[in-house]
Design a protein around this motif. Structure first.
Motif, PDB file in Angstrom:
ATOM      1  N   LEU A   1       0.528  -4.587  -8.995  1.00  0.00           N
ATOM      2  CA  LEU A   1       1.749  -4.741  -7.937  1.00  0.00           C
ATOM      3  C   LEU A   1       1.360  -4.026  -6.878  1.00  0.00           C
ATOM      4  O   LEU A   1       2.292  -4.124  -6.237  1.00  0.00           O
ATOM      5  CB  LEU A   1       2.276  -3.555  -9.110  1.00  0.00           C
ATOM      6  CG  LEU A   1       2.812  -3.863 -10.396  1.00  0.00           C
ATOM      7  CD1 LEU A   1       3.437  -3.128 -11.307  1.00  0.00           C
ATOM      8  CD2 LEU A   1       3.485  -5.058 -10.737  1.00  0.00           C
ATOM      9  N   ALA A   2       1.178  -2.668  -6.689  1.00  0.00           N
ATOM     10  CA  ALA A   2       0.537  -2.468  -5.498  1.00  0.00           C
ATOM     11  C   ALA A   2      -0.420  -1.134  -5.627  1.00  0.00           C
ATOM     12  O   ALA A   2      -1.701  -0.957  -6.607  1.00  0.00           O
ATOM     13  CB  ALA A   2       1.691  -1.155  -4.963  1.00  0.00           C
ATOM     14  N   THR A   3      -0.963  -0.724  -4.441  1.00  0.00           N
ATOM     15  CA  THR A   3      -1.992   0.242  -4.380  1.00  0.00           C
ATOM     16  C   THR A   3      -1.940   1.292  -3.710  1.00  0.00           C
ATOM     17  O   THR A   3      -1.214   1.179  -3.094  1.00  0.00           O
ATOM     18  CB  THR A   3      -3.306  -0.530  -3.461  1.00  0.00           C
ATOM     19  OG1 THR A   3      -3.628  -2.096  -4.113  1.00  0.00           O
ATOM     20  CG2 THR A   3      -4.526  -0.005  -3.181  1.00  0.00           C
TER      21      THR A   3
ATOM     22  N   VAL B   1       0.415  -1.069   0.297  1.00  0.00           N
ATOM     23  CA  VAL B   1      -0.009  -0.075   0.443  1.00  0.00           C
ATOM     24  C   VAL B   1       0.982   0.988   0.235  1.00  0.00           C
ATOM     25  O   VAL B   1       1.821   1.214   0.872  1.00  0.00           O
ATOM     26  CB  VAL B   1      -1.202  -0.331   1.414  1.00  0.00           C
ATOM     27  CG1 VAL B   1      -1.710   1.491   1.156  1.00  0.00           C
ATOM     28  CG2 VAL B   1      -1.794  -1.226   1.141  1.00  0.00           C
ATOM     29  N   VAL B   2       0.128   2.277  -0.642  1.00  0.00           N
ATOM     30  CA  VAL B   2       0.799   3.800  -0.558  1.00  0.00           C
ATOM     31  C   VAL B   2       0.539   4.602  -0.017  1.00  0.00           C
ATOM     32  O   VAL B   2      -0.757   5.202  -0.927  1.00  0.00           O
ATOM     33  CB  VAL B   2       1.821   3.951  -2.159  1.00  0.00           C
ATOM     34  CG1 VAL B   2       2.375   4.933  -2.824  1.00  0.00           C
ATOM     35  CG2 VAL B   2       3.010   2.944  -3.028  1.00  0.00           C
ATOM     36  N   PRO B   3       0.510   5.046   0.515  1.00  0.00           N
ATOM     37  CA  PRO B   3      -1.100   6.216   0.898  1.00  0.00           C
ATOM     38  C   PRO B   3      -0.149   7.473   0.426  1.00  0.00           C
ATOM     39  O   PRO B   3       0.554   8.029  -0.259  1.00  0.00           O
ATOM     40  CB  PRO B   3       0.102   6.413   2.683  1.00  0.00           C
ATOM     41  CG  PRO B   3       1.735   6.420   1.970  1.00  0.00           C
ATOM     42  CD  PRO B   3       1.845   4.986   1.803  1.00  0.00           C
TER      43      PRO B   3
ATOM     44  N   LEU C   1      -1.902  -0.295  -9.104  1.00  0.00           N
ATOM     45  CA  LEU C   1      -0.911   0.315 -10.168  1.00  0.00           C
ATOM     46  C   LEU C   1      -0.504  -0.957 -10.874  1.00  0.00           C
ATOM     47  O   LEU C   1      -0.830  -2.035  -9.405  1.00  0.00           O
ATOM     48  CB  LEU C   1       0.384   0.768  -9.327  1.00  0.00           C
ATOM     49  CG  LEU C   1       1.225   0.325  -9.855  1.00  0.00           C
ATOM     50  CD1 LEU C   1       1.389   1.854 -11.161  1.00  0.00           C
ATOM     51  CD2 LEU C   1       3.022   0.565  -9.556  1.00  0.00           C
ATOM     52  N   ILE C   2      -1.408  -1.190 -11.514  1.00  0.00           N
ATOM     53  CA  ILE C   2      -1.409  -2.899 -12.529  1.00  0.00           C
ATOM     54  C   ILE C   2      -0.647  -2.809 -13.821  1.00  0.00           C
ATOM     55  O   ILE C   2      -0.036  -2.098 -14.336  1.00  0.00           O
ATOM     56  CB  ILE C   2      -3.444  -2.168 -13.389  1.00  0.00           C
ATOM     57  CG1 ILE C   2      -3.829  -3.090 -12.033  1.00  0.00           C
ATOM     58  CG2 ILE C   2      -3.104  -3.844 -13.974  1.00  0.00           C
ATOM     59  CD1 ILE C   2      -5.248  -2.022 -12.911  1.00  0.00           C
ATOM     60  N   ALA C   3       0.600  -4.476 -14.146  1.00  0.00           N
ATOM     61  CA  ALA C   3       0.822  -4.216 -14.949  1.00  0.00           C
ATOM     62  C   ALA C   3       0.552  -5.012 -16.133  1.00  0.00           C
ATOM     63  O   ALA C   3       0.082  -6.086 -15.996  1.00  0.00           O
ATOM     64  CB  ALA C   3       2.232  -5.292 -14.960  1.00  0.00           C
TER      65      ALA C   3
END
Length: 272
Positions: free
Chosen positions: A113-115, A18-20, A90-92
């Protein structure tokens, strides 16, 4: 043949982290494709990625990207500008790397990949600059040269001496650290045509001397700035302008699918 992709794609060693973020507060991300073989076609749900650099060098101006394709070894700096609260993945996306000798396509489904989690009080983000300090490319070349990545049926040995069912070569020869493959005069600017005779895309990587892509057979618009990894399309070519003006010495260029490099798709270059 395609190279190892693995079951999981990690971000900074974490699985789907998770990216805040806060609304209106821009973040600068450096996206590095550290995968052995996987091409990452990256996008962020609900957002446009503003690319500002490629392989460590600034672009002339921010470039909006709905999707950003990173070959193994590529780096890209982007500015993310969250404008509302929410969760965004975040998608590949799948990327068609070509087909194997048997005709099977090399592609995978979408990979989260990430949120990006946007929450908290909103702020007003400053506008991006209209121009960036891009390094100007050389205006012309003083010499030309060609080299090719080739795949074929087996009989060859990889870099560790293992028998390989396929051969991976540069100009028809497997890597030999004791052989000089390209000898370049120091102080010159050369234009290289790198061809790919095989059915798979290969990322070309040159150590030490960054290059500027002049043209590509698939018609993609060149970035116009120095970089050090470029994807050569199946059965296609890229044309590169390379200034050998900063360093002398001996180094290598190779396919950045590391399984292909290890199997022999690497060559030496000496600048003197």
């Amino acid at each position: 043949m395609f190279g190892r992709e693995g079951r999981l794609v990690l971000v900074n060693g974490q699985y789907r982290p998770v990216v805040p973020a806060a609304p209106g507060r821009a973040q600068r991300w450096r996206l590095v494709n550290g995968c052995t073989s996987r091409v990452l076609a990256v996008r962020l749900e609900g957002h446009t990625l503003q690319q500002i650099a490629q392989d460590g060098t600034f672009l002339p101006s921010p470039a909006p990207r709905q999707q950003l394709v990173l070959a193994p070894g590529n780096r890209a700096d982007v500015v993310v500008q969250p404008d509302r609260a929410g969760r965004f993945t975040l998608i590949a996306d799948p990327y068609d790397r070509g087909s194997g000798m048997g005709g099977a396509p090399a592609s995978t489904g979408p990979v989260p990949l990430a949120t990006l989690v946007v929450d908290g009080p909103a702020a007003v983000a400053p506008a991006l600059p209209a121009t960036l300090p891009a390094e100007p490319p050389p205006a012309s070349a003083t010499a030309t040269r060609s080299t090719s990545f080739r795949m074929g049926m087996g009989g060859m040995r990889g870099g560790r001496g293992d028998a390989m069912p396929m051969s991976f070569t540069v100009d028809g020869r497997a890597y030999d650290p004791d052989r000089d493959d390209q000898i370049v005069a120091a102080g010159t600017v050369e234009e290289w045509t790198v061809t790919n005779t095989g059915p798979l895309a290969h990322p070309f990587h040159l150590h030490v001397w960054p290059f500027t892509v002049v043209a590509a057979s698939d018609g993609r618009p060149p970035l116009g700035v120095p970089q050090d990894v470029v994807l050569v399309p199946p059965g296609g070519w890229v044309r590169l302008r390379i200034p050998f003006t900063t360093h002398t010495g001996r180094s290598v260029y190779h396919c950045h699918i590391l399984d292909h490099e290890d199997a022999g798709m690497m060559a030496t270059i000496t600048v003197r």
